[in-house]
Design an enzyme around this catalytic site. Structure first.
Site, short mmCIF file in Angstrom:
data_model
loop_
_atom_site.label_atom_id
_atom_site.label_comp_id
_atom_site.label_asym_id
_atom_site.label_seq_id
_atom_site.Cartn_x
_atom_site.Cartn_y
_atom_site.Cartn_z
N GLU A 17 -18.44 52.62 -13.40
CA GLU A 17 -19.14 51.92 -12.35
C GLU A 17 -18.15 51.05 -11.36
O GLU A 17 -18.45 50.62 -10.34
CB GLU A 17 -20.00 50.73 -13.34
N GLY B 92 -24.68 54.99 -17.24
CA GLY B 92 -25.89 54.63 -18.26
C GLY B 92 -26.30 55.48 -19.30
O GLY B 92 -26.82 55.40 -20.22
N ALA C 130 -26.59 56.57 -13.78
CA ALA C 130 -27.91 56.12 -13.15
C ALA C 130 -28.26 56.80 -11.91
O ALA C 130 -27.37 57.42 -11.23
CB ALA C 130 -27.73 54.73 -13.03
N GLU D 135 -23.88 54.55 -21.95
CA GLU D 135 -24.71 53.45 -22.58
C GLU D 135 -25.68 53.66 -23.52
O GLU D 135 -26.06 53.27 -24.51
CB GLU D 135 -24.94 52.39 -21.40
#
Length: 260
Positions: free
Chosen positions: A135, A112, A66, A115
């Site tokens: 993360e 992300g 991200a 994900e």
């Protein structure tokens, strides 16, 4: 439809959605998430599209994570809203698409990015791919479904280790973990995805959509997946695709599914 951060191309029943932020290693920001939602929505509504292939531009990254600069100073409430909106707009949306989504993971798929790949219906990877959820090294946890989908795919123990160490695994290890279905060279990644897509397109789009709903139901704790399967199985008998498929089988010819 024009985009700044992604590319959308339709060719012979396949929609190619490519994240196009090479200077940021295709990192996800709010604008890119919004554009991806719009692109997936367009592919979902286009009757000519049978399969969607999702990948990243270049040879280094699928999505390297991200865009941290966007949320580094967020409050608790803003962080929760970021995760909730992102999950609804993109990650859950992709998982529940009625058309198959293949993630072609070309390089880094981190945070992300992993994900997003996990939200696809299945994944293939190039040999240079690296995957992980880093993360916790930033003092946060995966917020776009990573803590839920990774254990479903690789098992609780392996997911816990990957999340808690914030480490990366390579493509071969991802294959061993069942995180990806196939590993191939970077040059053969899209051709392999296209080959699988062509095999999918030989079959009933109506039945495939029903199968996606039934499989997804198994992972919804509030739904009885067996009951969904029974319902979808019965519904199939009322479709034109079922009539065509059974007629073709009995006549020993190739089915020409109308998609109804």
């Amino acid at each position: 439809m024009e985009f700044e951060n992604i590319l959308l191309e339709n060719n012979e029943g396949i929609a190619y959605i490519t994240i196009n932020r090479p200077t940021k290693l295709n990192a996800l920001n709010k604008a890119t998430i919004g554009e991806l939602h719009d692109a997936f929505s367009a592919a979902e509504e286009d009757r000519e599209v049978k399969v969607i292939i999702l990948t990243g531009i270049g040879e280094k990254a699928f999505v390297a994570g991200a865009d941290i600069s966007e949320f580094a100073d967020f409050s608790t409430q803003e962080g929760q809203r970021l995760a909730a909106e992102g999950q609804k707009k993109l990650f859950d949306f992709v998982e529940n698409m009625s058309k198959p989504v293949i993630a072609a993971v070309n390089g880094f798929a981190l945070g992300g990015g992993l994900e997003l790949a996990m939200a696809a219906h299945f994944r293939i990877a190039s040999e240079n791919a690296k995957m992980g959820l880093p993360e916790v090294s930033l003092g946060v946890i995966p917020g776009y479904g990573g803590t839920q989908r990774l254990p479903q795919l690789v098992g609780k123990g392996r997911a816990m280790e990957m999340i808690m160490t914030a480490g990366m695994i390579d493509a071969r290890q991802a294959l061993e973990y069942n995180l990806v279905n196939h590993v191939t060279t970077l040059e053969e990644l899209l051709p392999m995805a296209e080959k699988i897509a062509s095999r999918i397109m030989n079959n009933s789009t109506v039945a495939i959509s029903a199968a996606i709903r039934a499989v997804n139901a198994a992972f919804d704790k509030e739904v009885n997946g067996f009951e969904v399967e029974i319902e979808e199985f019965g519904n199939a008998f009322g479709t034109e695709d079922f009539k065509e498929g059974t007629s073709a089988f009995l006549a020993k010819r190739k089915a020409d599914f109308p998609g109804k």
